[in-house]
Design a protein around this motif. Structure first.
Motif, PDB file in Angstrom:
ATOM      1  N   ASN B 157       0.831  -1.200   0.000  1.00 19.54           N
ATOM      2  CA  ASN B 157       0.000   0.000   0.000  1.00 19.54           C
ATOM      3  C   ASN B 157       0.869   1.255   0.000  1.00 19.54           C
ATOM      4  N   ILE B 158       1.937   1.211   0.816  1.00 20.98           N
ATOM      5  CA  ILE B 158       2.858   2.350   0.815  1.00 20.98           C
ATOM      6  C   ILE B 158       3.427   2.540  -0.577  1.00 20.98           C
ATOM      7  N   ALA B 159       3.775   1.412  -1.185  1.00 16.52           N
ATOM      8  CA  ALA B 159       4.349   1.502  -2.526  1.00 16.52           C
ATOM      9  C   ALA B 159       3.373   2.142  -3.494  1.00 16.52           C
ATOM     10  N   MET B 160       2.113   1.778  -3.362  1.00 14.80           N
ATOM     11  CA  MET B 160       1.134   2.332  -4.298  1.00 14.80           C
ATOM     12  C   MET B 160       1.014   3.842  -4.130  1.00 14.80           C
ATOM     13  N   ILE B 161       1.092   4.310  -2.878  1.00 12.14           N
ATOM     14  CA  ILE B 161       1.026   5.759  -2.678  1.00 12.14           C
ATOM     15  C   ILE B 161       2.291   6.411  -3.199  1.00 12.14           C
ATOM     16  N   ARG B 162       3.425   5.776  -2.954  1.00 11.28           N
ATOM     17  CA  ARG B 162       4.689   6.328  -3.429  1.00 11.28           C
ATOM     18  C   ARG B 162       4.729   6.474  -4.939  1.00 11.28           C
ATOM     19  N   ARG B 163       4.017   5.579  -5.618  1.00  4.99           N
ATOM     20  CA  ARG B 163       3.975   5.691  -7.082  1.00  4.99           C
ATOM     21  C   ARG B 163       3.367   7.032  -7.479  1.00  4.99           C
ATOM     22  N   TYR B 164       2.452   7.530  -6.666  1.00  2.43           N
ATOM     23  CA  TYR B 164       1.840   8.813  -6.994  1.00  2.43           C
ATOM     24  C   TYR B 164       2.693   9.982  -6.519  1.00  2.43           C
ATOM     25  N   LEU B 170       8.002  12.817   1.240  1.00  2.00           N
ATOM     26  CA  LEU B 170       6.962  11.889   1.718  1.00  2.00           C
ATOM     27  C   LEU B 170       7.573  11.049   2.826  1.00  2.00           C
ATOM     28  N   LYS B 171       7.225  11.374   4.054  1.00  2.00           N
ATOM     29  CA  LYS B 171       7.858  10.717   5.208  1.00  2.00           C
ATOM     30  C   LYS B 171       6.885   9.743   5.849  1.00  2.00           C
ATOM     31  N   MET B 172       7.464   8.876   6.647  1.00  2.00           N
ATOM     32  CA  MET B 172       6.629   7.882   7.316  1.00  2.00           C
ATOM     33  C   MET B 172       6.978   7.805   8.783  1.00  2.00           C
ATOM     34  N   LYS B 173       5.969   7.531   9.584  1.00  2.00           N
ATOM     35  CA  LYS B 173       6.203   7.211  10.992  1.00  2.00           C
ATOM     36  C   LYS B 173       5.611   5.837  11.205  1.00  2.00           C
ATOM     37  N   ARG B 174       6.426   4.949  11.788  1.00  5.75           N
ATOM     38  CA  ARG B 174       5.968   3.578  11.904  1.00  5.75           C
ATOM     39  C   ARG B 174       5.689   3.301  13.375  1.00  5.75           C
ATOM     40  N   VAL B 175       4.521   2.797  13.666  1.00  5.81           N
ATOM     41  CA  VAL B 175       4.152   2.471  15.038  1.00  5.81           C
ATOM     42  C   VAL B 175       3.611   1.050  15.031  1.00  5.81           C
TER      43      VAL B 175
END
Lengths: 371, 501, 366
Positions: B157-164, B170-175
């Motif tokens: 899913n992250i990859a799909m957003i990154r494609r856009y 575009l940063k991420m916080k992982r919990v």
């Protein structure tokens, strides 16, 4: 949290108590037309017609009448005939019998219409030149329902200025405004059918004075600046020959543009009103041959003279009966306040004393697709 | 990162020993009654060390293990020095020392390689669980947008957003949430656009959660929303990557919950529930028309049955005469008061709708027939319900189908019933008080601390460009202010000049 | 005191709060009151009243500029001692409480009169207090948003009134000054009650986002109020005959009875119900301010508790007693006088006091 609990309790409380104003459409009886009149012993009488919401009955409405002291006092009596409770919220027309109109000061009888805020005041007031009971009995199944018929009749004809679609609210204004006298539509029964007569003019206290036919009502409308394009007039032009049984001297036209100018002045202790009416007309028929393209001016003058005479006649009638449906008092108040203030309590007399000048200018704007 | 608590994981801080003979019983102890656990012993050709490979059958990609781990280890001869880096062709090798980490890695589908004599194990990225192919989104179909929906795998899913949004901002916080579930929750945002307060609030709220497991995005959104008692959804969940990307570009955060095919968008406003990704790919005039249609539909779906009740049982004076006669005739034969009539029909409608959702498609059609013919027609002929009421219910249903967001439709359904009760008790007054309370509630609502009613209350005229109307794209130069973005401008002048044409 | 930053109200919200309090209930009978005093010349009193209220508004802002971060009570306590602040807080609390009660009462009476004659008034009271509580407990910010939203929600109302112009008679307005200037001047007091509400500035001022714009905002909100009054009054005057307008209690509602549409008759029925929104613009802010005054006296910040007490007391009391139209009129008159002294006289005295005080202090400093 305790507030939420309180809210919940309140809501339960409300739903349990409920509301005592609920009356559903099918439980209410909603008369669409009502009428007031006097009977032969001069007792106040009410009439109404209630639509019946049922598929099993052939007749779609029920007519009730009775003797009472006043409208609201008669409610129990009206209810007694009906399967539901009578609600005056959907009146379409208010019929007033001629017998009642012979008396003055009947207007307070309508007080309930204004005081009970749920009653409608947009019902059209119509004078009836026949016994009111006949009208309500007429409501038969091979005619459109009485309220629909009457309302439609008044509405469409008042659009072409041949009658008045006076609402109860407007009547309230006409009764209370000192510078105007009331005017309402008038119907009669001819061969078991309702026929529109024109308009009935009342004096300032509500007594019937005089009736105007369709064309006279149009004239009055023009004087009131109420006439709208679309009205239609017919005159017999005097110097045109009649052939056989046919009135071949007939000229009919409809108004395309109407402009009425009123100039008010006060001279020699009396009011003077100058009307200047400018109309652009379209010919709708002339039964005599006439070259309108060349001789338009002449025809215009002839028709204008006829119209002017008719208007002057109308004004004379008004003066004779000391009534002022035109609302000249409004002009007098606006432009000659001091003089008006002196006479405002018997304005009808002041109108009878006043001098009038009428000038009509017609312009033929269209002669139709044939020459 | 939340540490798993003691009672769930034994010896969590204990480090592994270098002796394989000790390790195997330990693993067996840790995973007793776990029949899908595979322990494979082998000898590494490169160094001659003994080793065991442990993984969970089914969670790991067997081809990858065979090709990229077993094969190189058993056939490649390196320099032969013990302690060298092992030759494996897996993409990611993480050396770990604690049992806790190993356990998590195993349970998430990685395989773990223990080498005799080394005091660290290697977590190999061989995850490969059952996965479906990318499909069209089910709830939010789009005519012109992309036909990719999110999957059950967070990484994908992250990859799909990154494609856009191929942008390093575009940063991420992982919990990681859930004691048992260990769900990976990722917050995506544009670092130079999104208000950092929003990200930290969101992160804090997620970190504070102490639950067993989060199976779905809906659960997460219920746990972290501002007003759990409210009827209104306070976050948008979407299953469309393009919608998610567009929301990120507007300065919002997107929360991806691993294993859930929908993502959560925060903060949102009331009006975001009326927007649709197709709005931006159709011509602006059409999009505006559709927006207005949806807002109209919202009001109809909420108020129409209540309005009907109020009119028929309190205020029939407002009905024009001819309609009054029709309505009276149709109501005249109904034995129930309007409220009962309306509630009966509305509940029937809700049942039909629910039946249609749960039933498999071929049976689902039957519901339509039963609903349409039996209930719609027969009930009127039997004189149980007036035909005007059937029209009202049908119109309400159609209007609620227009609304693009399922959560908002659900709220509308409930509010409709409340208003019906109010209308049956107090007529128009009840209706207006209901509306007043709804407005009072809406304007005091917050989504992630941001006003929910924006741009209507507080009024922000600049945001109206994308509220009731959708102005041409070249006029939307700024991002919506409701998210308080750091970087306001989002585009330059794109209007073609006369000369360019 | 008011250190909760971020809870601020924008200029537009401030404008609408003030206009909302001014217009809401008092607009109903304004045309009749003006006609009572000066006939169809009554509308000329509106601009005169407007000038007065603008002046009073400027004085209020001028006073508040002496304490931009505090409420009036802090200012008073600083100037004259704690007792002065508390006394004034109590006075203002009572004033706004009665203002709230008056407008709620009037709204219920009108609803009962026009829509639900047989419903128990306490039920309506409960109904109306629910949204009141929800909005008022959130404080000035939500208050501002509510006023703003309701204003935008009601923007269609003036257009409905245009339909009555079909039966309008412009001649009613002539001649101007028909009885001279005196009757017009005598109509000015009728304008004072409908202009009350600016004193909310005393409480809201510290929350304002653009304090330097406060005088302009007051000017705008007063102008807005005046335009609404002028519009409605003139519409009523040209529709109703000068001889009949005094017969109507709420001419602006009665006038709606004459509008007919194809698809809906009796437009006044939904209108009265909708008008509750506009009425609520009076009692919701006053409920908050009254609660704020009380909580200020007790030194607490939370307004929820006094609000709950108000709601419960008002509901319970309405179960036993609710003023009738006549009593309500008298209450309105009383509030009018109290309001005049609080909104017009008191700020002026206070401003004079502050100026003198400063003057003397400078002298002693010299």
């Amino acid at each position: 949290m305790n507030v939420r609990l309180l809210f919940t309790l309140l809501i339960i409380c409300i739903s349990l108590t409920g509301c005592s104003d609920e009356i559903t459409l099918e439980n209410a009886a909603t008369p669409l037309a009502h009428g007031i009149d006097l009977d032969e012993h001069n007792k106040f009488r009410f009439y109404n017609t209630v639509p019946l919401f049922s598929k099993t009955t052939k007749k779609k409405s029920q007519e009730n009448s009775g003797t009472a002291y006043s409208l609201r006092q008669s409610k129990a009596q009206q209810d007694a005939f009906s399967p539901g409770s009578i609600q005056g919220r959907n009146y379409q027309v208010l019929l007033i019998g001629k017998r009642l109109l012979q008396y003055e000061d009947w207007f307070p009888m309508l007080d309930v219409l204004f005081r009970d805020a749920r009653n409608t005041v947009m019902d059209r007031v119509i004078a009836v030149d026949s016994p009111l009971s006949d009208v309500f009995d007429l409501n038969s199944k091979d005619q459109p329902m009485l309220p629909i018929l009457l309302r439609g009749m008044v509405e469409t004809k008042s659009k072409i200025s041949e009658t008045y679609s006076t609402t109860t609210q407007e009547l309230h204004r006409q009764f209370h405004e000192k510078g105007i006298t009331p005017y309402i539509a008038e119907v009669e029964i001819v061969e078991k059918k309702i026929k529109l007569k024109g308009s009935a003019l009342l004096n300032e206290r509500g007594k019937y004075e005089v009736s105007f036919g369709a064309q006279e009502t149009v004239m009055l409308n023009i004087l009131q600046k109420k006439a709208k394009p679309g009205l239609s007039l017919s005159y017999r032009i005097p110097d045109k020959p009649n052939k056989g049984p046919f009135a071949t001297d007939m000229l009919s036209f409809s108004a395309e543009k109407i402009k009425t100018k009123v100039i008010t002045s006060f001279q020699n202790g009396r009011f003077q009103f100058d009307f200047h009416i400018k109309m652009t007309i379209g010919l709708s028929e002339h039964l005599f041959p006439y070259d309108v393209a060349r001789d338009a001016k002449k025809l215009e003058k002839q028709a204008a003279a006829l119209m002017q005479a008719q208007i002057e006649n109308v004004i004379k009638k008004l003066q004779k009966h000391q009534i002022d449906p035109i609302g000249l008092g409004l002009y007098a108040r606006a432009f000659h306040y001091k003089e008006y203030k002196k006479v405002k309590d018997h304005w009808g007399k002041a109108v009878a004393d006043a001098t009038f000048h009428v000038k009509v200018d017609l312009t033929i704007g269209a002669m139709g697709p044939v020459k | 990162m939340i540490e798993p608590s003691d009672n769930l994981l034994l010896n969590q801080s204990e480090t592994i020993s270098s002796n394989l003979a000790e390790i195997i019983p330990h693993i067996n102890n840790l995973f007793s009654d776990t029949s899908d656990l595979v322990i494979r012993k082998l000898t590494i050709k490169q160094t001659g060390e003994k080793a065991i490979l442990v993984y969970l059958d089914g969670l790991s990609d067997k081809t990858a293990i065979n090709r990229d781990v077993m094969r190189p280890l058993q056939f490649e001869a390196g320099s032969g020095e013990p302690g060298d880096e092992l030759i494996m062709t897996v993409s990611q090798i993480v050396p770990v020392t604690s049992w806790a980490q190993i356990e998590i890695a195993l349970l998430q589908g990685s395989s773990v390689l223990f080498v005799s004599g080394r005091s660290e194990a290697y977590v190999l990225d061989t995850q490969g669980w059952p996965q479906r192919a990318i499909e069209d989104p089910q709830l939010e179909t789009s005519l012109k947008g992309a036909h990719q929906g999110f999957l059950e795998t967070g990484g994908q899913n992250i990859a799909m957003i990154r494609r856009y949004i191929p942008n390093r901002e575009l940063k991420m916080k992982r919990v990681i949430v859930g004691r048992r579930g260990q769900t990976v929750v990722t917050i995506l945002y544009l670092a130079d656009v999104t208000d950092p307060n929003l990200v930290s609030t969101l992160e804090l709220r997620i970190q504070k959660l102490d639950v067993d497991v989060i199976l779905n995005t809906g659960e997460l959104s219920e746990l972290i929303e501002d007003h759990p008692f409210s009827l209104f959804p306070q976050f948008v969940t979407t299953e469309r990557p393009d919608t998610a990307a567009s929301q990120i570009m507007q300065g919002r955060c997107v929360v991806i919950v691993d294993r859930s095919p929908s993502v959560l968008v925060a903060p949102v406003t009331f009006m975001s529930f009326f927007q649709n990704i197709d709005d931006y790919s159709t011509r602006w005039s059409i999009a505006t028309f559709l927006r207005l249609l949806r807002i109209f539909a919202f009001f109809v779906a909420t108020f129409l049955p209540a309005f009907y009740i109020a009119v028929v049982s309190y205020h029939f004076e407002i009905i024009p005469m001819k309609l009054l006669l029709t309505l009276g005739e149709s109501r005249g034969q109904v034995p129930f008061p309007p409220f009962v009539e309306a509630i009966f029909m509305e509940i029937t409608l809700e049942m039909l709708r629910e039946a249609g959702v749960r039933l498999p498609a071929p049976v689902g059609q039957t519901v339509g027939i039963v609903g349409g013919i039996v209930i719609g027609q027969a009930i009127v002929q039997a004189g149980l319900i007036s035909n005007v009421m059937v029209i009202v219910v049908a119109f309400t249903a159609i209007c609620s189908f227009i609304l693009p967001n399922y959560d908002m439709v659900a709220a509308v359904r409930l509010i409709r019933f409340i208003l019906m009760i109010l209308a049956s008790l107090f007529g128009f007054v009840g209706l207006v008080v209901g509306l007043m309370t709804m407005i009072a509630h809406l304007i005091s609502l917050k989504s992630l601390g941001m006003p929910y009613g924006s741009p209507l209350a507080p009024v922000r005229f600049v945001d109206w460009k994308d509220t009731f109307i959708r102005v041409p794209l070249w006029l939307m130069k700024k991002r919506p202010t409701s998210t308080k973005p750091i970087q306001e401008m989002r585009q330059g002048n794109n209007r073609l000049k006369e000369d360019d044409l | 005191m008011t250190s909760n930053t971020g809870k601020s109200i924008t200029s537009m919200q401030y404008i609408f709060i003030i206009s909302g309090i001014q217009v809401s209930v008092s607009i109903l009978s304004l045309p009749r009151d003006l006609a009572d005093a000066a006939g169809t010349d009554g509308w000329i009193a509106i601009p005169i009243g407007y000038i007065l209220s603008v002046a009073a508004g400027f004085i209020i802002v001028k006073v508040m500029q002496n304490a931009p971060e505090d409420t009036i009570f802090d200012l008073l306590s600083r100037l004259m001692g704690a007792w002065a602040g508390k006394c004034f807080a109590l006075l203002l609390g009572v004033y706004f409480l009665s203002f709230m009660y008056d407008s709620l009462n009037r709204a219920i009476l009108i609803t009962k009169d026009w829509l639900l004659p047989n419903t128990q008034p306490y039920l309506l009271m409960i109904l109306l207090l629910v949204p009141t509580y929800i909005v008022a407990k959130h404080g000035p910010q939500i208050l501002g948003r509510y006023s703003e939203f309701v204003f935008f929600l009601s923007i269609w109302i003036p257009f409905i009134y245009l339909f009555t112009l079909e039966n309008a008679h412009g001649l009613h307005l002539l001649p101007l000054f028909k009885e001279g200037v005196l009757p017009v001047l005598s109509a000015v007091p009728a304008m004072l009650y409908p202009s009350l509400g600016m004193v909310t500035t005393f409480i809201l001022y510290p929350h304002l986002k653009n304090k330097e714009k406060a005088p302009i905002n007051l000017l705008i909100s007063n102008s807005l109020t005046m335009l609404i009054y002028l519009y409605i009054t003139i519409i009523c005057f040209v529709y109703f005959s000068p001889d009949e307008i005094t017969l109507y209690n709420e001419p602006i509602v009665s006038i709606l009875k004459s509008i007919e549409f194809r698809f809906i008759e009796r437009i006044e029925v939904p209108f009265i119900a909708f008008y509750l929104f506009i009425f609520s613009l009076a009692w919701i802010p006053s409920a908050y301010i009254a609660a704020f005054c009380i909580s200020w006296i007790s030194g607490k910040k939370d307004v929820a508790l006094p609000l709950q007490i108000f709601c419960i007391v008002i509901t319970v009391s309405s179960f036993f007693f609710l003023p009738t139209f006549n009593q309500n009129d008298r209450l309105g008159l009383w509030i009018g006088w109290l309001g005049i002294s609080i909104e017009y006289v008191f700020p002026l005295c206070l401003l004079v006091y502050i100026i003198l005080n400063k003057h003397f202090q400078q002298r002693t400093a010299l």
